[in-house]
Design a protein around this motif. Structure first.
Motif, PDB file in Angstrom:
ATOM      1  N   UNK A  38       1.006   0.251  -9.170  1.00 35.29           N
ATOM      2  CA  UNK A  38       0.485  -0.897  -8.358  1.00 35.29           C
ATOM      3  C   UNK A  38      -0.884  -1.553  -9.047  1.00 35.29           C
ATOM      4  N   UNK A  39      -1.240  -2.612  -8.602  1.00 37.68           N
ATOM      5  CA  UNK A  39      -2.369  -3.248  -9.499  1.00 37.68           C
ATOM      6  C   UNK A  39      -3.593  -3.408  -8.157  1.00 37.68           C
ATOM      7  N   UNK A  40      -4.566  -2.943  -8.398  1.00 37.21           N
ATOM      8  CA  UNK A  40      -5.472  -2.921  -7.437  1.00 37.21           C
ATOM      9  C   UNK A  40      -7.045  -3.382  -7.758  1.00 37.21           C
ATOM     10  N   UNK A  41      -7.874  -3.924  -6.823  1.00 37.92           N
ATOM     11  CA  UNK A  41      -9.036  -4.672  -6.892  1.00 37.92           C
ATOM     12  C   UNK A  41     -10.044  -3.488  -6.545  1.00 37.92           C
ATOM     13  N   UNK A  42     -10.972  -3.359  -7.498  1.00 36.67           N
ATOM     14  CA  UNK A  42     -12.125  -2.496  -7.102  1.00 36.67           C
ATOM     15  C   UNK A  42     -13.153  -3.011  -6.117  1.00 36.67           C
ATOM     16  N   UNK A  43     -13.162  -2.215  -5.058  1.00 37.70           N
ATOM     17  CA  UNK A  43     -13.960  -2.723  -3.951  1.00 37.70           C
ATOM     18  C   UNK A  43     -15.473  -2.412  -4.016  1.00 37.70           C
ATOM     19  N   UNK A  44     -16.451  -3.060  -3.205  1.00 37.54           N
ATOM     20  CA  UNK A  44     -17.501  -2.984  -3.460  1.00 37.54           C
ATOM     21  C   UNK A  44     -18.373  -1.535  -3.411  1.00 37.54           C
ATOM     22  N   UNK A  45     -17.352  -0.848  -2.953  1.00 35.80           N
ATOM     23  CA  UNK A  45     -18.085   0.746  -2.965  1.00 35.80           C
ATOM     24  C   UNK A  45     -17.521   1.673  -4.045  1.00 35.80           C
ATOM     25  N   UNK A  46     -17.009   0.728  -5.241  1.00 34.85           N
ATOM     26  CA  UNK A  46     -16.342   1.378  -6.297  1.00 34.85           C
ATOM     27  C   UNK A  46     -15.001   2.218  -6.056  1.00 34.85           C
ATOM     28  N   UNK A  47     -14.096   1.838  -5.208  1.00 32.78           N
ATOM     29  CA  UNK A  47     -13.094   2.573  -4.725  1.00 32.78           C
ATOM     30  C   UNK A  47     -11.949   1.575  -5.087  1.00 32.78           C
ATOM     31  N   UNK A  48     -10.605   2.141  -4.984  1.00 30.48           N
ATOM     32  CA  UNK A  48      -9.515   1.276  -4.892  1.00 30.48           C
ATOM     33  C   UNK A  48      -8.707   2.088  -3.914  1.00 30.48           C
ATOM     34  N   UNK A  49      -7.710   1.309  -3.337  1.00 22.69           N
ATOM     35  CA  UNK A  49      -6.999   1.593  -2.315  1.00 22.69           C
ATOM     36  C   UNK A  49      -5.617   1.720  -2.759  1.00 22.69           C
ATOM     37  N   UNK A  50      -5.004   2.859  -2.561  1.00 25.03           N
ATOM     38  CA  UNK A  50      -3.447   3.099  -2.567  1.00 25.03           C
ATOM     39  C   UNK A  50      -2.790   2.707  -1.419  1.00 25.03           C
ATOM     40  N   UNK A  51      -2.358   1.344  -1.297  1.00 21.42           N
ATOM     41  CA  UNK A  51      -1.976   0.737   0.022  1.00 21.42           C
ATOM     42  C   UNK A  51      -0.727   1.684   0.877  1.00 21.42           C
ATOM     43  N   UNK A  52      -0.108   2.313  -0.086  1.00 28.59           N
ATOM     44  CA  UNK A  52       0.919   3.098   0.353  1.00 28.59           C
ATOM     45  C   UNK A  52       0.519   4.219   1.450  1.00 28.59           C
ATOM     46  N   UNK A  53      -0.523   4.808   1.155  1.00 32.10           N
ATOM     47  CA  UNK A  53      -0.996   5.810   1.818  1.00 32.10           C
ATOM     48  C   UNK A  53      -2.167   5.510   2.525  1.00 32.10           C
ATOM     49  N   UNK A  54      -3.020   4.268   2.442  1.00 30.32           N
ATOM     50  CA  UNK A  54      -4.182   3.977   2.974  1.00 30.32           C
ATOM     51  C   UNK A  54      -5.396   4.667   2.727  1.00 30.32           C
TER      52      UNK A  54
END
Length: 524
Positions: free
Chosen positions: A335-351
């Motif tokens: 998966x390609x993910x964008x780094x969020x403001x809190x320096x975390x990325x989301x694995x959308x399959x598991x939320x």
């Protein structure tokens, strides 16, 4: 040292000159640059062979040599018979790492001092093995390569509901040395099917060779360059899991995959042909029939060797295959993910959220940084710029966070270490009264995190007023039942922490009578 064999062209010329000219044997020898003894030998052999000169032009070299040497008309020498009995053993020995024909000849000569010299030894062995289909692959060493490919023709099973035939691919794998073969039917040639078929082949052989030689199908090779072929990343990762090296067969180079092509031919004869009149209603049922015939194929002796593929595998190849890992290869997803403001990325399959180094986060107004998440059933790995920057055990807790301390900015890292136990322990180190005050502050908050700043303020008073004064101030605040940072700070600021400070004396005498003081009767 044995003399070099004369080329067939010269032998034909010797025969022709001897039969059509008046040249002596010596003159023929000089003209053709051979020995006079050789000239005499071949002229006499031609005369005793029964051949006519007119037949010389059309007869094949091998048949001419056989007639000149009198093969079939005279029995083999005892020396040749003794040597030829060793040929099947030589075939097996040559499949072992480091074994050469020269080494086998040296060992043969030690046992048979009157045996053939090296050139004649090689000649007889090569003539014998030329008729054996196995011998064409004599250079494959045990445990070296596994050749894999799909058969060109498909098998099929019948859908029990619709009654339609469902075509399936047939995967074939063969070990180079023992030629032990694995065959199975699969739904397609897609990457996951391809990898699972290769994996089941390795577990069937109960070991891994050094190299895997696939054809140039897309599930294995992304770029068919003759010098640096591009390997499919998922297939490359599978090979790394089992410690394999991938060596793709070159395009339009049949010699690179001759072994597996021959295995496919035998699969057609020994499996396809026997299944042609049978009907199957599932892939599982079809594979069970394939594997039953596969065992018969692997247990069947070679054409000229008194040993089967299975026996040869057990004898020379099983022991040199590398052991398999304890767990099978987990198919990975990307998966390609964008780094969020809190320096975390989301694995959308598991939320679920996973941390990355904080410096990779780009402030708003600039292009957001993206990373690649590669995950399977157990592990989540995060890559930036093709470099793995983090790896975690997979956590399927929805809206949960998995964070590494080293990924945090310094101030976040300090805050992350705050806990009730940490503050209580810190207070204990400063004194019993401080510890009791900290406990009191934490107990009055529904969520302990709400009291962290108050606790930090109280503990930091020790830097300005010292440990002894802070303990006394906390003890005094506790006695008032007003334990807060502001109260304790005021006590210290005004110097009221000492027990000797004057207290207000309460007058216990009853009030004096006065005209302005109403008695209790006024209120009745």
């Amino acid at each position: 040292m044995a003399r070099k064999r004369i080329r067939m062209e010269k032998i034909r010329n010797i025969i022709r000159y001897g039969a059509t000219t008046d040249l002596s044997e010596r003159q023929i020898a000089r003209a053709l640059n051979v020995s006079r003894a050789a000239v005499g030998k071949y002229i006499r052999a031609f005369r005793s062979s029964g051949l006519r000169l007119a037949e010389l032009q059309d007869i094949a070299d091998s048949k001419l040599m056989a007639r000149l040497e009198g093969k079939g008309s005279r029995p083999r020498s005892a020396r040749y018979v003794e040597l030829s009995q060793r040929f099947p053993t030589f075939v097996k020995e040559l499949r072992k790492k480091g074994v050469t024909i020269e080494l086998l000849w040296e060992e043969y000569l030690k046992e048979c001092p009157e045996g053939y010299q090296y050139s004649q030894f090689c000649y007889h062995f090569h003539i014998w093995r030329r008729a054996d289909s196995m011998s064409m692959h004599i250079d494959h060493k045990a445990g070296d390569k596994l050749f894999v490919d799909y058969a060109g023709d498909k098998l099929a099973y019948t859908d029990p509901v619709s009654g339609k035939a469902h075509p399936v691919e047939v995967f074939v794998a063969i070990l180079g040395a023992s030629e032990l073969t694995y065959v199975e039917a699969s739904e397609s040639q897609q990457k996951q099917e391809w990898i699972r078929s290769n994996e089941r082949a390795l577990w069937y052989f109960d070991g891994a060779p050094e190299a895997l030689v696939p054809d140039s199908l897309k599930s294995a090779v992304t770029e068919t360059d003759p010098y640096e072929p591009g390997i499919n990343p998922l297939f490359d990762d599978f090979a790394a899991h089992y410690g394999l090296v991938i060596v793709p067969a070159r395009v339009r180079k049949a010699r690179d995959k001759a072994l597996v092509e021959n295995a496919v031919r035998l699969v057609y004869q020994r499996i396809y042909a026997r299944l042609r009149n049978r009907t199957f209603y599932s892939l599982k049922e079809l594979n069970e029939a394939i594997w039953e015939l596969l065992e018969q194929h692997n247990d069947r002796p070679f054409q000229r060797l008194p040993i089967s593929r299975r026996q040869l595998f057990e004898e020379i190849e099983r022991s040199v295959l590398r052991p398999l890992p304890s767990e099978r290869y987990p198919i990975k997803n990307t998966r390609i993910a964008t780094i969020r403001y809190n320096y975390h990325v989301e694995l959308t399959e598991d939320l679920h959220y996973y941390s990355v180094p904080h410096y990779l986060h780009v402030e708003s107004g600039k292009k957001k940084t993206q990373v690649k998440i590669v995950y399977d059933e157990r592990v989540v790995a995060i890559y930036y710029d093709n470099v793995r920057i983090a790896q975690y055990l997979r956590d399927r807790t929805p809206n949960g966070y998995t964070t590494l301390e080293e990924h945090m900015p310094p101030r976040h890292r300090w805050y992350a270490k705050w806990s009730p136990e940490r503050f209580i322990g810190w207070g204990h180190s400063l004194g019993e009264a401080v510890e009791e005050a900290i406990r009191e502050v934490l107990s009055k908050r529904r969520y302990p995190q709400q009291a962290y700043n108050t606790c930090m303020g109280i503990l930091n008073l020790e830097k300005k007023y010292g440990q002894a004064r802070l303990n006394k101030a906390c003890k005094r605040a506790l006695s008032f039942g007003m334990c807060s940072y502001r109260r304790i700070a005021n006590i210290l600021k005004q110097g009221l922490e000492e027990d000797s400070q004057p207290q207000l004396e309460l007058d216990s005498r009853p009030p004096t009578s006065h005209e302005n003081v109403r008695g209790s009767g006024y209120y009745n």
